[in-house]
Design an enzyme around this catalytic site. Structure first.
Site, PDB file in Angstrom:
ATOM      1  N   GLY A  34       0.837  -1.189   0.000  1.00 34.02           N
ATOM      2  CA  GLY A  34       0.000   0.000   0.000  1.00 34.02           C
ATOM      3  C   GLY A  34       0.870   1.236   0.000  1.00 34.02           C
ATOM      4  O   GLY A  34       2.084   1.175   0.210  1.00 34.02           O
ATOM      5  N   PRO A  35       0.264   2.389  -0.221  1.00 33.45           N
ATOM      6  CA  PRO A  35       1.028   3.645  -0.246  1.00 33.45           C
ATOM      7  C   PRO A  35       1.646   3.942   1.117  1.00 33.45           C
ATOM      8  O   PRO A  35       1.256   3.385   2.140  1.00 33.45           O
ATOM      9  CB  PRO A  35      -0.029   4.698  -0.619  1.00 33.45           C
ATOM     10  CG  PRO A  35      -1.188   3.930  -1.166  1.00 33.45           C
ATOM     11  CD  PRO A  35      -1.170   2.601  -0.489  1.00 33.45           C
ATOM     12  N   SER A  36       2.588   4.832   1.131  1.00 35.17           N
ATOM     13  CA  SER A  36       3.200   5.258   2.387  1.00 35.17           C
ATOM     14  C   SER A  36       2.135   5.850   3.300  1.00 35.17           C
ATOM     15  O   SER A  36       1.283   6.626   2.863  1.00 35.17           O
ATOM     16  CB  SER A  36       4.282   6.310   2.104  1.00 35.17           C
ATOM     17  OG  SER A  36       4.855   6.777   3.300  1.00 35.17           O
ATOM     18  N   GLY A  37       2.189   5.463   4.574  1.00 34.33           N
ATOM     19  CA  GLY A  37       1.211   5.945   5.538  1.00 34.33           C
ATOM     20  C   GLY A  37      -0.060   5.140   5.574  1.00 34.33           C
ATOM     21  O   GLY A  37      -1.010   5.518   6.261  1.00 34.33           O
ATOM     22  N   GLY A  52      -0.485   2.230   6.956  1.00 35.53           N
ATOM     23  CA  GLY A  52      -0.648   1.539   8.234  1.00 35.53           C
ATOM     24  C   GLY A  52       0.028   0.193   8.304  1.00 35.53           C
ATOM     25  O   GLY A  52      -0.220  -0.588   9.237  1.00 35.53           O
ATOM     26  N   LYS A  53       0.920  -0.104   7.362  1.00 37.58           N
ATOM     27  CA  LYS A  53       1.532  -1.439   7.305  1.00 37.58           C
ATOM     28  C   LYS A  53       2.452  -1.699   8.498  1.00 37.58           C
ATOM     29  O   LYS A  53       2.354  -2.720   9.173  1.00 37.58           O
ATOM     30  CB  LYS A  53       2.293  -1.592   5.986  1.00 37.58           C
ATOM     31  CG  LYS A  53       1.432  -1.341   4.749  1.00 37.58           C
ATOM     32  CD  LYS A  53       2.186  -1.581   3.460  1.00 37.58           C
ATOM     33  CE  LYS A  53       3.301  -0.572   3.231  1.00 37.58           C
ATOM     34  NZ  LYS A  53       2.787   0.806   3.063  1.00 37.58           N
ATOM     35  N   GLU A  98       9.988  -4.225   5.006  1.00 32.69           N
ATOM     36  CA  GLU A  98      10.853  -3.728   3.936  1.00 32.69           C
ATOM     37  C   GLU A  98      12.275  -4.284   4.071  1.00 32.69           C
ATOM     38  O   GLU A  98      13.259  -3.556   3.995  1.00 32.69           O
ATOM     39  CB  GLU A  98      10.898  -2.200   3.940  1.00 32.69           C
ATOM     40  CG  GLU A  98       9.588  -1.558   3.560  1.00 32.69           C
ATOM     41  CD  GLU A  98       9.755  -0.090   3.237  1.00 32.69           C
ATOM     42  OE1 GLU A  98      10.115   0.224   2.089  1.00 32.69           O
ATOM     43  OE2 GLU A  98       9.528   0.732   4.117  1.00 32.69           O
TER      44      GLU A  98
END
Length: 610
Positions: A405-408, A410-411, A534
């Site tokens: 998902g995009p940055s921010g 909640g991963k 990551e």
């Protein structure tokens, strides 16, 4: 790009109460209690020393009387010399015991503070600066030393001498004593009024020292960025500003303390003048003898000296209480495990009967702006923006689940919830069908390997980094896991092998090597569940392929939760969870999501799986 929604440590000031923490003298007592045997010896020595000191003026008076009468001195001189020597020996041994005890008290305070500090909830580190915490362990605890080496000996021995001299002076001449006490009373009242200001100023001085330590720690921790940004002069100015603040508060403490120091001297001088003047008239009219007057003056010195020491001791104790307030502020904070006090430490189940290892069930979470009860609503940094809204998915044993998902989105926050760095605001996270809140954190984390984003490498050696999670691993196992992540060359280029130093924050390793070492640390522990945030972000294609093979080798029958930023990492996953703004917008395989979830299709198309 970062995927984390966790609050980043702020570079500004940590929140403090306006008036700062206050400590009471009673809070010092536990630090002294564990040294009772030595302190008992000190008290006995104080009594003996006081007796030896008080006996000296009496012998001097007898010597003068004998000389005036023209009689031989006999053993009087020898007894006086013996008293002086004994008094000196007692003082020296007492000094050693107090120095030793003072050092031991500082050690005890530091151990207690470190044990508490490293067990604080993660939310406390979100809002507190590292340098300030380090300052509490270092400079604040050092001030406790003065309580023992100055305050205690002066409070015990000095009080005995003071009251002993007072009684002797009362016997010699009550009139002269009354005049002396009147002068001393004024000085005592003055010191008491000033002492409260010393404590307040000392506490503020220690806070300024904490600010300075935090600024230095921040700049040194990012020294390469500072240099590359040509910001060295600006950082120096900022640190010097904090240093000036500490200096200004130090000067303020010095000014207030300077009011205390001369009071005893003035009291002695005024008392001495009064005694000499009035005493001279009383000798002249025959009220007292010259021998008694000299004894009275010697007792006066013996009374004023401990009084001056007591004033200094009061000053030292008040400075220590100012620092103790900052120490107690941390010690009084609840530790992370206190929230698990009612949880029995049992083996954590890692898989439910239906084969599900990890499950999020309608999980909501937000980093609160103010600290609240961690057992109900976790608190984090006030600058945080990451939240989860009704997140639900299940990860089966032995499968790989990728979070994208995009940055921010909640991963990283989801991994933090699995580790119980925080607890959900509502909803449930389950391990093997069991609510994580019903598992104590230490037992839970023993089942999980976690490689965080920008995983740190600890200053020390390669071996020390590897053994952090696996203290019983053999050298052969360490070497094997290093080769598995393609770090064999790190061993080969240094004759020290596993004992090769990695430098502060792993500075002697490249970014990719630091990342691989962190992953090797997790692989060596081989836990049932592995969380990778990551984990391949700093690796080139070759090292990423070797690392994937190493992870695949240990992933058999283990559950992997992977935050991925490369399509090559995602496509092989058994399940992909797509997140956007803290919500799950798609769950499935790569081929399914490319068709069903526009966001995933767009991310995959542009390789923006971050």
């Amino acid at each position: 790009m970062s995927t984390s929604t966790q609050p980043r440590r702020r570079m500004g000031r940590s929140p403090k109460p306006e008036d700062g923490p206050r400590a009471r003298f009673s809070q010092l007592l536990p630090y002294l209690a564990e040294h009772r045997p030595i302190l008992a010896v000190v008290i006995v020595l104080s009594i003996l020393g006081a007796a030896a000191s008080l006996a000296q003026p009496l012998l001097v008076s007898q010597v003068i009387t004998v000389v005036q009468a023209g009689n031989p001195l006999g053993t009087l001189v020898g007894a006086l010399v013996a008293l002086v020597i004994v008094s000196g020996l007692i003082s020296g041994f007492q000094h050693y015991l107090l120095q030793r005890t003072g050092t031991a008290v500082v050690l005890s305070a530091r151990r207690q503070l470190v044990r508490r500090m490293l067990r604080l909830p993660i939310r406390e580190f979100d809002v507190r600066r590292t340098g300030d915490l380090v300052s509490r362990v270092g400079s604040d605890t050092t001030l406790l030393y003065a309580v023992i080496t100055q305050g205690l000996v002066d409070a015990i021995g000095g009080s005995l001498v003071f009251f002993g001299a007072l009684i002797a002076m009362l016997i010699i001449d009550p009139v002269l004593l009354g005049l002396t006490v009147a002068v001393i009373a004024v000085s005592v009242v003055t010191v008491v009024l000033i002492s409260g200001r010393v404590r307040t100023a000392s506490r503020k001085q220690q806070e300024k020292v904490g600010d300075l330590a935090a600024s230095v720690e921040r700049s040194l921790g990012a020294i390469r960025t500072v240099r590359a940004s040509n910001a060295t002069d600006r950082e120096i100015e900022a640190i010097e500003l904090d240093a000036r603040g500490a200096f200004d508060m130090g000067v303020r403490v010095a000014k207030i303390s300077a009011l205390v120091v001369p009071i005893a001297g003035i009291a002695l001088q005024v008392s001495l003048l009064v005694v000499l003047g009035v005493g001279g008239f009383r000798v002249a009219d025959g009220s007292i003898t010259i021998a008694n007057l000299i004894s009275f003056i010697l007792f006066l010195f013996m009374m004023i000296m401990p009084l001056g020491q007591a004033f200094g001791a009061l000053n030292s104790v008040n400075q220590a209480l100012g620092a103790l307030g900052r120490i107690q502020e941390i010690i009084d904070l609840p530790v992370e495990t206190q929230f698990d006090a009612d949880i029995a430490r049992t083996a954590a189940p890692t898989v439910a009967a239906d084969g599900i290892a990890l499950e999020f069930d309608d999980v909501h979470f937000a980093y609160a702006g103010t600290p609240v009860d961690d057992a109900d609503v976790p608190a984090g940094g006030p600058m945080a923006s990451g939240v989860l809204h009704g997140v639900s998915f299940a990860a089966r044993q032995g499968q790989r689940t990728a979070l994208v998902g995009p940055s921010g989105a909640g991963k990283s926050t989801m991994l933090a919830l699995i580790e119980r760095f925080y607890d959900p605001t509502s909803g449930t996270v389950r391990l093997g069908g069991t609510d994580l809140k019903s598992l104590d954190r230490e037992t839970l984390r023993s089942q999980i390997g976690y490689v965080e984003q920008d995983a740190p490498v600890l200053a020390g050696t390669i071996r020390q980094n590897l053994l952090l999670a696996s203290p019983d691993a053999t050298d052969a196992q360490c070497v094997e896991v290093l080769h598995a992540v393609n770090l064999g060359e790190v061993l080969d280029r240094n004759d020290a092998g596993l004992d090769a130093a990695v430098g502060e924050d792993g500075v002697m390793l490249s970014g990719g090597e630091r990342q691989r070492l962190a992953i090797a640390r997790a692989l060596l522990a081989a836990p049932p569940i592995l969380l990778l945030d990551e984990s391949t972000s700093s690796l080139d294609g070759l090292n990423e392929q070797m690392l994937r093979e190493a992870i695949d080798a240990v992933a058999e029958n283990r559950t992997l939760i992977v935050i991925a930023h490369r399509l090559s990492t995602v496509v092989d996953s058994d399940q992909i969870v797509v997140l956007e703004h803290g919500r799950v917008v798609g769950v499935g395989t790569h081929s399914e999501l490319v068709v069903s979830t526009p966001l995933y299709k767009d991310l995959a198309k542009h390789q923006l799986l971050v």
